[in-house]
Design a protein around this motif. Structure first.
Motif, PDB file in Angstrom:
ATOM      1  N   ALA A   1      -4.647  39.295-101.265  1.00  0.00           N
ATOM      2  CA  ALA A   1      -3.356  39.518-101.909  1.00  0.00           C
ATOM      3  C   ALA A   1      -2.380  40.268-101.008  1.00  0.00           C
ATOM      4  CB  ALA A   1      -3.549  40.294-103.214  1.00  0.00           C
ATOM      5  N   LEU A   2      -2.824  40.723 -99.849  1.00  0.00           N
ATOM      6  CA  LEU A   2      -1.961  41.464 -98.947  1.00  0.00           C
ATOM      7  C   LEU A   2      -1.244  40.516 -97.996  1.00  0.00           C
ATOM      8  CD1 LEU A   2      -4.199  44.519 -97.980  1.00  0.00           C
ATOM      9  CD2 LEU A   2      -2.462  44.377 -99.761  1.00  0.00           C
ATOM     10  N   ARG A   3       0.015  40.798 -97.763  1.00  0.00           N
ATOM     11  CA  ARG A   3       0.820  40.045 -96.803  1.00  0.00           C
ATOM     12  C   ARG A   3       1.181  40.973 -95.655  1.00  0.00           C
ATOM     13  NH1 ARG A   3       5.094  37.125-101.031  1.00  0.00           N
ATOM     14  NH2 ARG A   3       3.501  35.981-102.245  1.00  0.00           N
TER      15      ARG A   3
ATOM     16  N   THR B   1      -1.881  51.230 -96.483  1.00  0.00           N
ATOM     17  CA  THR B   1      -3.172  50.701 -96.024  1.00  0.00           C
ATOM     18  C   THR B   1      -3.629  51.415 -94.759  1.00  0.00           C
ATOM     19  OG1 THR B   1      -2.011  48.975 -94.785  1.00  0.00           O
ATOM     20  CG2 THR B   1      -2.837  48.378 -96.959  1.00  0.00           C
ATOM     21  N   ASN B   2      -4.927  51.294 -94.474  1.00  0.00           N
ATOM     22  CA  ASN B   2      -5.505  51.693 -93.186  1.00  0.00           C
ATOM     23  C   ASN B   2      -5.850  50.420 -92.438  1.00  0.00           C
ATOM     24  OD1 ASN B   2      -5.482  54.531 -93.603  1.00  0.00           O
ATOM     25  ND2 ASN B   2      -7.262  54.336 -94.936  1.00  0.00           N
TER      26      ASN B   2
ATOM     27  N   THR C   1       6.032  46.865 -85.168  1.00  0.00           N
ATOM     28  CA  THR C   1       6.311  47.284 -86.534  1.00  0.00           C
ATOM     29  C   THR C   1       5.439  46.459 -87.469  1.00  0.00           C
ATOM     30  OG1 THR C   1       8.600  47.841 -85.988  1.00  0.00           O
ATOM     31  CG2 THR C   1       8.068  47.501 -88.317  1.00  0.00           C
ATOM     32  N   VAL C   2       4.616  47.144 -88.245  1.00  0.00           N
ATOM     33  CA  VAL C   2       3.681  46.476 -89.156  1.00  0.00           C
ATOM     34  C   VAL C   2       4.141  46.739 -90.587  1.00  0.00           C
ATOM     35  CG1 VAL C   2       1.282  46.263 -89.901  1.00  0.00           C
ATOM     36  CG2 VAL C   2       1.813  46.790 -87.510  1.00  0.00           C
ATOM     37  N   ARG C   3       4.265  45.662 -91.339  1.00  0.00           N
ATOM     38  CA  ARG C   3       4.644  45.791 -92.739  1.00  0.00           C
ATOM     39  C   ARG C   3       3.570  45.131 -93.598  1.00  0.00           C
ATOM     40  NH1 ARG C   3       8.609  46.342 -96.595  1.00  0.00           N
ATOM     41  NH2 ARG C   3       8.606  44.793 -98.274  1.00  0.00           N
ATOM     42  N   VAL C   4       3.120  45.876 -94.618  1.00  0.00           N
ATOM     43  CA  VAL C   4       2.097  45.366 -95.532  1.00  0.00           C
ATOM     44  C   VAL C   4       2.671  45.378 -96.941  1.00  0.00           C
ATOM     45  CG1 VAL C   4      -0.258  45.624 -96.390  1.00  0.00           C
ATOM     46  CG2 VAL C   4       0.290  46.286 -94.044  1.00  0.00           C
TER      47      VAL C   4
END
Length: 535
Positions: A292-294, A326-327, A313-316
């Motif tokens: 379910a994570l994008r 998140t980790n 740049t990380v987007r969750v």
């Protein structure tokens, strides 16, 4: 959905070993844990022989659950140069050499009745698993015969990784065997498990939304019905008890278990009789669609030069697009290495699958690459054959706890045993001298216990410690051997031979070819002498 995990707060020391193809520890790191985390690396020397190695990691406390719970992963190490030490290559999986004795290399073929038993007159599903000496799957096909040589299953064959299944109704008083065609063209026969005159069976099928579970019973003539039966299902602590069902020889019991009620992972079906005794067990797998994570990763530049800093740049977000804390673990590799082994173990395959199964699982990433009918069937074959290791109901119901032999380590220690020069008899009261040269100078003494064992702890360790141990008998003799502890005992199953470079992933072959390519000459000049070249 991955398993909820917590960082280890009990142990402060992590052991990481690299085992060679002959099960020897060739590299080791002892790391201090801080809040369950540690950083480290293993240096692979260019003199290390090519072959299949095992990387394992564990804490001392973990060993109380059994050595099979130690994390391990097979690694293939190819020679970086054709001049480097190499292990003899093996033929491709499924094509063993005909030059060897067929008897000595007879494949291991095992049969596993669904639920645990074959019962007379009751339809049964039997899974099979065929492997070579190193545990790699082999393709086999054949038929099932009874004691009178009549064919009861005319044709069946393995599918993925040497696993498959067939169905039949065992007869009263019969014994069955499989006659198989092996990969080298020879034939061999293997017995099936004995047929029980009475007992329970458990059958599980699935559709897109549910598991359909059916239990059957056959009793001795003239005996009363066994009474109601109870089904227990659980996935990593998520337990479901559907209502009890009556069960007779003429009417099976059935349940419909919605998949949506479980997190992703192995679901354990257990059938209990009216007295609460477990009778049958069956594993299946819950896979409720993709994560379910994008996750999106955006680089600050379209391309980079050598040694240029990179910012990502990380987007969750969740399925609704809302941010999620998140980790994450991030690994960066050369673009040519991104597809080295698409079927290798992943974080998901380890947490959801292999960590709960007995033995080596070949190509675990295969079961998670795509959700298809073929993959689901192969995964179900795996669960019918591979077994369950997290707990045993007899031990749970009896309140039997694992024997605590290893205590949680709070600091790095050096442990071992002093034995006689012949290596067989422990030497009690042996006097040991501990000499540390790096990172600080330190001297300590100790005496072995009645089993010849010793422990040194509390010494300084920064990166690398250089230590010398000396041991003498209590009477002063020095004809003794010091055996440092080498961690869990490796499994008896031999490791597979390293495939030839031609069978290696394309990225590996390209890297080895580049390493073997002659390098441009480098020039160095020494005053008053001619210049020389070196390759």
């Amino acid at each position: 959905m991955l398993r909820a995990t917590r960082l280890d707060s009990l142990s402060q020391v992590l052991h990481v070993d690299l085992l060679s193809p002959d099960k020897k520890v060739v590299a080791r790191r002892t790391l201090r844990l801080q809040g369950g985390r540690a950083s480290g690396d293993l240096d692979i020397a260019d003199t290390l022989g090519a072959g299949t190695y095992v990387l394992r990691a564990y804490t001392n406390w973990m060993r109380n659950a059994g050595d099979s719970f130690v994390y391990s992963r097979r690694l293939s190490i190819w020679p970086a140069s054709p001049l480097g030490p190499q292990e003899p290559s093996a033929p491709a999986t499924g094509t063993p050499s005909k030059s060897k004795s067929s008897a000595a290399n007879k494949p291991d073929v095992q049969f596993f009745p669904e639920g645990g038993y074959l019962v007379e007159g009751m339809p049964g599903v039997v899974a099979c698993k065929a492997t070579d000496a190193s545990g790699r799957g082999l393709a086999v096909r054949g038929q099932i015969l009874n004691a009178q040589n009549a064919v009861v299953v005319p044709n069946f064959s393995s599918r993925h990784a040497g696993m498959g299944r067939f169905s039949f109704v065992p007869g009263a008083g019969q014994r069955y065997r499989a006659r198989l065609m092996l990969p080298d063209g020879s034939t061999a026969e293997y017995p099936l498990p004995a047929v029980q005159p009475t007992g329970y069976t458990l059958h599980v099928v699935e559709n897109a939304e549910n598991f359909l579970v059916e239990a059957r019973y056959r009793g001795a003539a003239g005996t009363p019905a066994p009474g109601p039966v109870q089904l227990l299902t659980q996935v990593r602590g998520v337990v479901a008890y559907p209502g009890p069902r009556s069960l007779t020889a003429d009417a099976p019991a059935s349940w419909k278990m919605p998949k949506k009620n479980y997190p992703n992972g192995i679901v354990h079906f257990t059938l209990f009789d009216a007295e609460g005794t477990p009778r049958c067990e069956r594993l299946a797998f819950v896979q409720n669609g993709p994560s379910a994570l994008r996750i999106t990763v955006t680089a600050d530049q379209p391309s980079y030069g050598a040694h240029a800093p990179v910012q990502l740049t990380v987007r969750v977000a969740d399925a609704a697009g809302q941010p999620v804390a998140t980790n994450l673990s991030v690994a960066v590799s050369d673009a040519g290495l991104s597809a080295l082994d698409p079927n290798a173990e992943t974080i998901a395959s380890n947490l959801l699958l292999t960590s709960d199964l007995v033995g080596y699982v070949e190509n675990p990433g295969y079961y998670f690459r795509e959700q298809s009918a073929a993959t689901a069937q192969a995964l179900d074959d795996l669960l019918l054959t591979q077994g369950w290791r997290r707990f045993v109901w007899k031990e749970v119901l009896a309140g039997q706890k694992p024997l605590v032999r290893y205590v949680p380590e709070q600091e790095v220690s050096l442990t071992g045993q002093v034995v006689s020069a012949q290596g067989s008899r422990p030497i009690p009261n042996s006097q040991l001298t501990f000499l540390q040269m790096k990172p600080v100078k330190n001297v300590a003494t100790a005496t072995t216990d009645a089993e010849g064992r010793f422990t040194f702890s509390g010494f300084a360790v920064r990166d690398t410690a250089v230590i010398t141990l000396q041991a003498r008998r209590s009477q002063g003799g020095s004809n003794v051997i010091i055996r440092p502890d080498n961690g869990p005992v490796p499994g008896v199953q031999p490791l597979p031979k390293l495939p030839s470079l031609a069978a290696a992933p394309a990225g590996v072959a390209a890297l080895c070819a580049a390493a073997a390519r002659p390098r441009p000459p480098t020039w160095s000049c020494i005053p008053r002498r001619p210049c020389a070249t070196s390759n």
